[in-house]
Design an enzyme around this catalytic site. Structure first.
Site, mmCIF file in Angstrom:
data_model
loop_
_atom_site.group_PDB
_atom_site.id
_atom_site.type_symbol
_atom_site.label_atom_id
_atom_site.label_comp_id
_atom_site.label_asym_id
_atom_site.label_seq_id
_atom_site.Cartn_x
_atom_site.Cartn_y
_atom_site.Cartn_z
ATOM 1 N N ASP A 53 33.876 43.746 40.001
ATOM 2 C CA ASP A 53 34.308 44.743 40.994
ATOM 3 C C ASP A 53 34.310 44.117 42.390
ATOM 4 O O ASP A 53 34.734 44.743 43.363
ATOM 5 C CB ASP A 53 33.451 46.024 40.932
ATOM 6 C CG ASP A 53 31.981 45.787 41.235
ATOM 7 O OD1 ASP A 53 31.585 44.622 41.459
ATOM 8 O OD2 ASP A 53 31.211 46.770 41.247
ATOM 9 N N SER A 54 33.899 42.842 42.485
ATOM 10 C CA SER A 54 34.069 42.067 43.719
ATOM 11 C C SER A 54 35.554 42.026 44.089
ATOM 12 O O SER A 54 35.917 41.711 45.228
ATOM 13 C CB SER A 54 33.525 40.642 43.551
ATOM 14 O OG SER A 54 33.979 40.057 42.346
ATOM 15 N N GLU A 101 25.933 47.460 36.215
ATOM 16 C CA GLU A 101 24.711 47.210 36.984
ATOM 17 C C GLU A 101 23.645 48.213 36.556
ATOM 18 O O GLU A 101 23.201 49.056 37.337
ATOM 19 C CB GLU A 101 25.015 47.288 38.491
ATOM 20 C CG GLU A 101 26.004 46.218 38.948
ATOM 21 C CD GLU A 101 26.300 46.251 40.446
ATOM 22 O OE1 GLU A 101 25.588 46.950 41.196
ATOM 23 O OE2 GLU A 101 27.247 45.557 40.862
ATOM 24 N N ASP A 118 33.978 44.554 34.548
ATOM 25 C CA ASP A 118 32.874 45.090 35.332
ATOM 26 C C ASP A 118 33.095 46.586 35.533
ATOM 27 O O ASP A 118 34.139 46.991 36.071
ATOM 28 C CB ASP A 118 32.857 44.370 36.692
ATOM 29 C CG ASP A 118 31.508 44.431 37.361
ATOM 30 O OD1 ASP A 118 30.560 44.973 36.769
ATOM 31 O OD2 ASP A 118 31.404 43.889 38.484
ATOM 32 N N LYS A 154 30.436 44.954 31.488
ATOM 33 C CA LYS A 154 29.174 44.718 32.191
ATOM 34 C C LYS A 154 28.940 45.870 33.138
ATOM 35 O O LYS A 154 29.900 46.394 33.715
ATOM 36 C CB LYS A 154 29.242 43.400 32.971
ATOM 37 C CG LYS A 154 28.033 43.206 33.877
ATOM 38 C CD LYS A 154 28.298 42.225 34.988
ATOM 39 C CE LYS A 154 28.851 42.798 36.227
ATOM 40 N NZ LYS A 154 28.164 43.148 37.382
ATOM 41 N N GLU A 179 21.530 38.038 39.467
ATOM 42 C CA GLU A 179 22.170 37.815 40.766
ATOM 43 C C GLU A 179 21.121 37.781 41.882
ATOM 44 O O GLU A 179 20.308 38.714 42.019
ATOM 45 C CB GLU A 179 23.200 38.925 41.050
ATOM 46 C CG GLU A 179 23.879 38.722 42.414
ATOM 47 C CD GLU A 179 25.113 39.572 42.647
ATOM 48 O OE1 GLU A 179 25.514 40.324 41.743
ATOM 49 O OE2 GLU A 179 25.666 39.476 43.759
HETATM 50 O O1 KIV Z 1 31.700 41.803 40.859
HETATM 51 C C1 KIV Z 1 31.231 40.683 40.659
HETATM 52 O O2 KIV Z 1 31.862 39.648 40.882
HETATM 53 C C2 KIV Z 1 29.866 40.641 40.133
HETATM 54 C C3 KIV Z 1 29.152 39.332 40.174
HETATM 55 C C4 KIV Z 1 28.799 38.995 41.573
HETATM 56 C C5 KIV Z 1 27.992 39.339 39.265
HETATM 57 O O3 KIV Z 1 29.366 41.641 39.723
#
Ligand code: KIV
Length: 281
Positions: free
Chosen positions: A44-45, A115, A83, A113, A182
């Site tokens: 989600d980055s 959090e 994510d 994935k 992380e």
């Molecule tokens: O969104 C992302 O890129 C992440 C990583 C920083 C683990 O969740």
């Protein structure tokens, strides 16, 4: 052959480092796949590094499903993990399951994935029990940036260190096949890696983890709004893009581009016939 939960576990068991990068689009994912990287996270980055938002909170399910589909279509070897964005797993078990299923059915990714904290263990278990491969994520949770007061290292003091260890153990128990660490002190991540059966993947967790993850625009030097201290810039694609775009502009202004080889040809007879019909220009 495409990586699976089994081949990734085998890499940990045989002490072979696992490589993971983020990707958000087809051409980048194709290069990551062809370079032999084991796993891709469609993080989600994306909200920050692709869409220009100040944090990850603005990523939506629709945005993520679109990016995940592009990445998944590029990968015949690399395992693709979606994510789950903020708001997609915080409410209830059923909504979490439906959102996880969207990634598999619509985007055709290999796993998801999220959090997950202690509050999300039942949801993690429910998604695993649907038959979806799940990656856990401990340490810094960027989606909690508001509550944390910034993107800060986690696990330096006893309370946050205990949280990292206990969440990792609970996630393994819930059935995740790997856990991302992380922004966690290297000694702590190495300790948990020794304790766990499943692989650990570090993004700012040091060399004691089973694998390493970086955000691809950081690796390529394409995103300078925020660069965490654990990131490594391997090359300056951003600089190369800038000089290329400047050269293109210069060539258009000076008439160097387009040259003859960039133009389609036609016979003079056709042009003469056009001039006869429409008049000279
Ligand atoms: O969104 C992302 O890129 C992440 C990583 C920083 C683990 O969740």
């Amino acid at each position: 052959m495409k990586h699976t939960v089994k081949t990734i576990q085998k890499m940990k068991d045989e002490k072979q480092p696992i490589t993971m990068l983020t990707a958000y689009d087809f051409p980048t994912a194709k290069k990551v796949n062809d370079a032999g990287i084991d796993m891709i996270l469609v993080g989600d980055s994306c909200a920050m590094v692709v869409h220009g938002h100040p944090n990850t909170l603005t990523a939506t399910m629709d945005m993520m499903v679109l990016h995940c589909g592009s990445v998944a279509r590029a990968c015949d070897r690399t395992m693709v993990i979606a994510d789950m964005p903020f708001g997609s797993f915080q409410y209830g078990v059923e909504e979490t399951m439906r959102n996880a299923a969207r990634f598999v059915t619509e985007a055709k990714v290999d796993g998801v994935k999220f959090e997950a904290t202690h509050n999300h263990i039942a949801k993690t278990k429910a998604v695993v029990e649907m038959g979806i491969a799940v990656v856990g994520h401990v340490g810094l949770h960027p989606q909690a940036v508001g509550a944390l007061g910034g993107l800060k290292v986690q696990g330096k003091d006893i309370d946050t260190a205990r949280k990292v260890v206990s969440e990792a153990l609970a996630l393994q128990e819930a059935g995740v096949f790997a856990i991302i660490f992380e922004a966690v002190p290297a000694k702590l991540a190495a300790y948990v890696t020794r304790k766990l059966r499943v692989p650990t993947i570090s993004i700012g967790g040091g060399p004691g983890c089973s694998g390493q993850l970086l955000v691809t625009p950081d690796v390529l030097g394409m995103y300078d709004n925020f660069t965490p201290s654990f990131a490594k810039k391997y090359t300056d694609v951003g600089g190369l893009m800038l000089s290329t775009f400047k050269q293109y502009k210069e060539e258009v202004l000076t008439g160097v581009f387009p040259a003859e080889q960039h133009c389609y040809k036609m016979s003079d007879d056709v042009l003469l016939a056009i001039e006869k019909e429409f008049g000279k220009a």
